[in-house]
Design a protein around this motif. Structure first.
Motif, short mmCIF file in Angstrom:
data_model
loop_
_atom_site.label_atom_id
_atom_site.label_comp_id
_atom_site.label_asym_id
_atom_site.label_seq_id
_atom_site.Cartn_x
_atom_site.Cartn_y
_atom_site.Cartn_z
N GLN A 29 0.85 -1.19 0.00
CA GLN A 29 0.00 0.00 0.00
C GLN A 29 0.88 1.24 0.00
O GLN A 29 2.09 1.16 0.24
N SER A 30 0.25 2.39 -0.24
CA SER A 30 1.00 3.64 -0.22
C SER A 30 1.56 3.93 1.15
O SER A 30 2.55 4.65 1.30
N SER A 38 8.75 0.86 0.03
CA SER A 38 8.44 2.23 -0.40
C SER A 38 9.06 2.59 -1.74
O SER A 38 8.43 3.29 -2.55
N TYR A 42 6.21 -0.80 -4.00
CA TYR A 42 5.01 0.01 -4.20
C TYR A 42 4.99 0.76 -5.54
O TYR A 42 3.95 0.79 -6.21
N TRP A 46 1.93 0.41 -8.00
CA TRP A 46 1.19 1.61 -8.44
C TRP A 46 1.16 1.70 -9.97
O TRP A 46 0.13 2.01 -10.57
#
Length: 268
Positions: A29-30, A38, A42, A46
């Protein structure tokens, strides 16, 4: 070449170990923290999600597109690896002659063989390990994409109990579960074999063994892993087959009597 085979085996083992050393059971997840999640996982998740939404929620097409984009990104490394393999293939006849000349197994003879081999590499400006460094560099990228696939809830709903969306279908399979007909695993194994066959140096029994072992491993993994991962393997293999064909031709792994083409494997 035995050392090179050993290094490749270690890298494959390291990749398998690394895939289990991170938060593989947590959705990406963000808000995910840590450098790995990170900055590696991600962004790829994304990117897949963004592309899928632009293509009417087709996550299968998104995986294909991102796979191709990643392969293009690491293409310079793969070209270097492919040309290094071709350079090693070109001097195989001379290496075979040296092994025959120093066939005795005593330590002194084997030391002499190693010295002659190093002189041969220097003569043709070939680095026997040049083909391994690109593999080491690209591993984090490919492992991050593996994580992005299995940790994105839209692709693998089982990763997130709170996810209520419908399972994503692509062609005849669900992306989040294994292919029920085992078509993708078999195609992944076949394309792995073809790709390695095109790159194989025929005078190397260790690499011959790897050529048969790796497809079996890929089939076994793909048979139980989400089909999305098998799709990624298939597209990546097809890209490398095309790349190898156009960079070196279809017979890169066959001995010939031409002068060694070592331009892409020089030490820098």
């Amino acid at each position: 070449m035995l050392r090179k085979f050993g290094l490749v085996t270690v890298l494959v083992g390291l990749m398998v170990i690394m895939t289990g050393c991170f938060n593989v059971n947590e959705p990406i997840q963000s808000s995910s923290t840590g450098i790995w999640d990170s900055y590696f996982v991600y962004p790829l998740s994304w990117l897949m999600t963004t592309i899928a939404e632009a293509l009417n929620n087709s996550y299968g097409l998104a995986i294909i597109i991102v796979t191709i984009l990643l392969r293009i990104l690491i293409l310079p490394l793969m070209i270097k690896q492919t040309r290094s393999t071709k350079a090693m293939q070109a001097i195989q006849p001379e290496m075979t002659k040296l092994r025959e000349k120093y066939s005795a197994k005593d330590q002194q003879t084997q030391q002499k063989l190693q010295q002659e081999m190093m002189q041969l590499f220097q003569k043709h400006n070939v680095n026997p390990l040049a083909g391994c460094f690109p593999i080491l560099i690209q591993m984090p990228i490919l492992i991050a994409f593996y994580h992005a696939i299995i940790r994105t809830p839209q692709i693998n709903p089982s990763i997130d109990a709170s996810y209520t969306g419908a399972p994503q279908q692509f062609l005849w399979f669900e992306l989040g579960v294994a292919d029920p007909y085992f078509i993708l695993p078999l195609v992944a194994g076949a394309t792995t074999f073809i790709q390695q066959k095109m790159m194989m140096v025929t005078d190397n029994p260790q690499m011959k063994a790897l050529m048969y072992i790796m497809p079996v491993m890929i089939i076994a993994f793909a048979a139980f892993f989400p089909a999305a991962l098998a799709l990624y393997w298939v597209i990546g293999n097809l890209f490398m087959i095309v790349q190898t064909y156009f960079i070196t031709g279809p017979n890169v792994g066959k001995n010939n009597d031409e002068e060694p083409d070592t331009g892409g494997a020089k030490n820098k």
